[in-house]
Design a protein around this motif. Structure first.
Motif, mmCIF file in Angstrom:
data_model
loop_
_atom_site.group_PDB
_atom_site.id
_atom_site.type_symbol
_atom_site.label_atom_id
_atom_site.label_comp_id
_atom_site.label_asym_id
_atom_site.label_seq_id
_atom_site.Cartn_x
_atom_site.Cartn_y
_atom_site.Cartn_z
ATOM 1 N N HIS A 67 1.060 -1.104 0.036
ATOM 2 C CA HIS A 67 0.096 0.009 -0.175
ATOM 3 C C HIS A 67 0.888 1.372 0.182
ATOM 4 O O HIS A 67 1.948 1.123 0.551
ATOM 5 C CB HIS A 67 -0.656 0.130 1.091
ATOM 6 C CG HIS A 67 -1.791 -0.852 1.279
ATOM 7 N ND1 HIS A 67 -1.666 -2.375 1.528
ATOM 8 C CD2 HIS A 67 -3.231 -0.879 1.334
ATOM 9 C CE1 HIS A 67 -2.804 -3.110 1.309
ATOM 10 N NE2 HIS A 67 -3.745 -2.604 1.358
ATOM 11 N N VAL A 68 0.373 2.177 -0.461
ATOM 12 C CA VAL A 68 1.157 3.692 -0.536
ATOM 13 C C VAL A 68 0.101 4.803 -0.133
ATOM 14 O O VAL A 68 -0.950 4.921 -0.854
ATOM 15 C CB VAL A 68 1.844 3.914 -1.802
ATOM 16 C CG1 VAL A 68 2.593 5.197 -1.744
ATOM 17 C CG2 VAL A 68 2.715 2.876 -2.131
ATOM 18 N N GLU A 71 -9.445 -0.313 -12.141
ATOM 19 C CA GLU A 71 -8.399 0.471 -11.357
ATOM 20 C C GLU A 71 -8.772 0.929 -10.295
ATOM 21 O O GLU A 71 -8.450 0.810 -9.223
ATOM 22 C CB GLU A 71 -7.489 1.196 -12.155
ATOM 23 C CG GLU A 71 -6.361 0.792 -13.329
ATOM 24 C CD GLU A 71 -5.982 1.693 -14.218
ATOM 25 O OE1 GLU A 71 -4.843 1.451 -14.568
ATOM 26 O OE2 GLU A 71 -6.568 2.665 -14.545
ATOM 27 N N LEU A 72 -10.068 1.598 -10.445
ATOM 28 C CA LEU A 72 -10.783 2.390 -9.213
ATOM 29 C C LEU A 72 -11.221 1.289 -8.198
ATOM 30 O O LEU A 72 -10.986 1.725 -7.106
ATOM 31 C CB LEU A 72 -12.197 2.968 -9.923
ATOM 32 C CG LEU A 72 -11.731 4.319 -10.606
ATOM 33 C CD1 LEU A 72 -13.101 4.634 -11.067
ATOM 34 C CD2 LEU A 72 -11.660 5.284 -9.481
ATOM 35 N N ALA A 73 -11.479 0.191 -8.878
ATOM 36 C CA ALA A 73 -12.169 -1.186 -7.603
ATOM 37 C C ALA A 73 -10.618 -1.233 -6.833
ATOM 38 O O ALA A 73 -10.980 -1.801 -5.654
ATOM 39 C CB ALA A 73 -12.437 -2.115 -8.416
ATOM 40 N N GLN A 74 -9.521 -1.054 -7.172
ATOM 41 C CA GLN A 74 -8.298 -1.329 -6.207
ATOM 42 C C GLN A 74 -7.756 -0.230 -5.294
ATOM 43 O O GLN A 74 -7.230 -0.439 -4.552
ATOM 44 C CB GLN A 74 -7.170 -1.852 -7.224
ATOM 45 C CG GLN A 74 -7.340 -2.891 -8.301
ATOM 46 C CD GLN A 74 -6.230 -3.066 -9.266
ATOM 47 O OE1 GLN A 74 -5.162 -3.045 -9.000
ATOM 48 N NE2 GLN A 74 -7.036 -3.145 -10.464
ATOM 49 N N VAL A 75 -8.429 0.972 -5.458
ATOM 50 C CA VAL A 75 -8.022 2.081 -4.745
ATOM 51 C C VAL A 75 -8.765 1.984 -3.385
ATOM 52 O O VAL A 75 -9.750 1.432 -3.109
ATOM 53 C CB VAL A 75 -8.684 3.472 -5.628
ATOM 54 C CG1 VAL A 75 -8.318 4.721 -4.661
ATOM 55 C CG2 VAL A 75 -7.770 3.429 -6.894
ATOM 56 N N VAL A 76 -8.273 2.549 -2.482
ATOM 57 C CA VAL A 76 -8.615 2.969 -1.011
ATOM 58 C C VAL A 76 -8.948 4.392 -0.971
ATOM 59 O O VAL A 76 -7.767 5.051 -1.318
ATOM 60 C CB VAL A 76 -7.828 2.193 -0.178
ATOM 61 C CG1 VAL A 76 -8.349 2.781 1.562
ATOM 62 C CG2 VAL A 76 -7.699 0.731 0.092
ATOM 63 N N ILE A 77 -9.974 4.707 -0.334
ATOM 64 C CA ILE A 77 -9.949 6.526 -0.235
ATOM 65 C C ILE A 77 -9.918 6.646 1.291
ATOM 66 O O ILE A 77 -10.392 5.671 2.049
ATOM 67 C CB ILE A 77 -11.454 6.934 -0.680
ATOM 68 C CG1 ILE A 77 -11.473 6.759 -2.014
ATOM 69 C CG2 ILE A 77 -11.385 8.614 -0.447
ATOM 70 C CD1 ILE A 77 -10.494 7.149 -3.099
ATOM 71 N N ASN A 130 2.451 -0.597 -10.511
ATOM 72 C CA ASN A 130 3.092 -1.432 -9.732
ATOM 73 C C ASN A 130 2.714 -2.539 -8.632
ATOM 74 O O ASN A 130 3.237 -3.156 -8.102
ATOM 75 C CB ASN A 130 4.334 -0.612 -9.044
ATOM 76 C CG ASN A 130 5.285 0.001 -9.747
ATOM 77 O OD1 ASN A 130 6.286 -0.860 -10.130
ATOM 78 N ND2 ASN A 130 5.134 1.160 -10.271
ATOM 79 N N GLY A 131 1.161 -2.682 -9.143
ATOM 80 C CA GLY A 131 0.410 -3.753 -8.385
ATOM 81 C C GLY A 131 0.308 -3.471 -6.917
ATOM 82 O O GLY A 131 0.042 -4.461 -6.240
ATOM 83 N N MET A 132 0.353 -2.133 -6.541
ATOM 84 C CA MET A 132 -0.013 -1.952 -5.048
ATOM 85 C C MET A 132 -1.212 -1.247 -4.955
ATOM 86 O O MET A 132 -1.832 -0.660 -6.051
ATOM 87 C CB MET A 132 1.275 -1.118 -4.402
ATOM 88 C CG MET A 132 2.548 -1.730 -4.346
ATOM 89 S SD MET A 132 3.879 -0.948 -3.758
ATOM 90 C CE MET A 132 4.150 0.575 -5.142
#
Ligand code: PEP
Length: 249
Positions: free
Chosen positions: A90-91, A158-164, A119-121
């Motif tokens: 995560h970043v 891609e959006l589905a992999q994001v955390v807000i 980069n798959g994070m």
């Protein structure tokens, strides 16, 4: 089902030996925790130390910032590829302190989000208003700009992999927490924006953390709100006992 993500943002704190001790205590406290994912975000210089401690446990490793270029003449910067190489999953991107003190914009946030995904994070994109913006009735405008700017050009996948992370600036490190109702109102707005950007399924899948003076005595109420899916924790993550208590929400 969205599994809550409880993340400790250690900011500019902890030597390597202090980081090692704290990470060991968090690994211990996280044993058997299946109701949440646990993430630690130490200073760059402690990433390798903490990576060694959390290896094989259910605690994950994150960085507090990233640069979008892969390599080259960018003195002082750290790329997403290097963070992946050291063990980050995560970043954190565009924390309000980076917006406030280091000139982070929605455009740079967007480049960073894309580099992290490439980069798959998992990028944790921070959004949230200042006190002046809240008092000026600009919460919706600011959060919408942070969301649309930070997530521009991402596919639904891609959006589905994001955390807000919704972090009202006035609540960070101040001891003032948004009330559960205040937080829920903005989380619901963020979920609506996710739906506009990526559709119903994406909106239902993406986790939205709350951050801003989360403590053992307020975490349960916040986590009880329908659109709050975890916490990004600063101060209370710096001590093993308070972070351990948070995990028991
Ligand atoms: C943070 O660092 O993102 C944060 C929310 O800090 P604190 O918990 O100390 O308010």
């Amino acid at each position: 089902m969205r599994i809550p993500l409880i993340a400790g943002n250690w900011k500019l704190n902890k030597t390597r030996s202090e980081a090692e001790a704290l990470a060991k205590a968090v690994v211990e406290a996280s044993r058997g925790v299946t109701h949440a994912e646990v993430l630690l975000c130490p200073v760059f210089t402690s990433l390798e130390t903490v990576a060694r401690v959390v290896a094989g446990s259910n605690v994950k490793l994150g960085a507090q910032d990233v640069y979008w270029e892969e390599a080259g003449a960018f003195t002082g910067e750290v790329s997403a590829g290097l963070l992946k190489d050291i063990g980050c999953t995560h970043v954190i991107v565009a924390h309000s302190e980076r917006r406030q003190f280091f000139g982070e914009t929605n455009e740079t946030a967007n480049r960073k989000v894309k580099a992290v995904l490439k980069n798959g994070m998992t990028p944790i994109l921070c959004v949230g208003e200042t006190l002046a913006e809240r008092e000026g009735n600009k919460v919706e405008q600011v959060v919408t700009e942070h969301m649309r700017g930070g997530l521009a050009g991402l596919s639904a996948g891609e959006l589905a992999q994001v955390v807000i992370a919704y972090e009202p600036v006035w609540a960070i490190g101040t001891g003032k927490t948004a009330s559960p109702a205040q937080a829920q109102e903005v989380h619901a707005l963020i979920r609506r924006l996710l739906k506009e950007l990526g559709g119903e399924e994406v909106a239902a899948a993406v986790r939205i953390q709350y951050g801003g003076s989360v403590k053992p005595d307020n975490v349960k109420e916040l986590m009880g709100m329908p659109d709050i899916d975890g916490a990004l924790v600063g101060g209370a993550s710096l001590k093993a006992d308070s972070f351990a208590a948070l995990l028991k929400f």
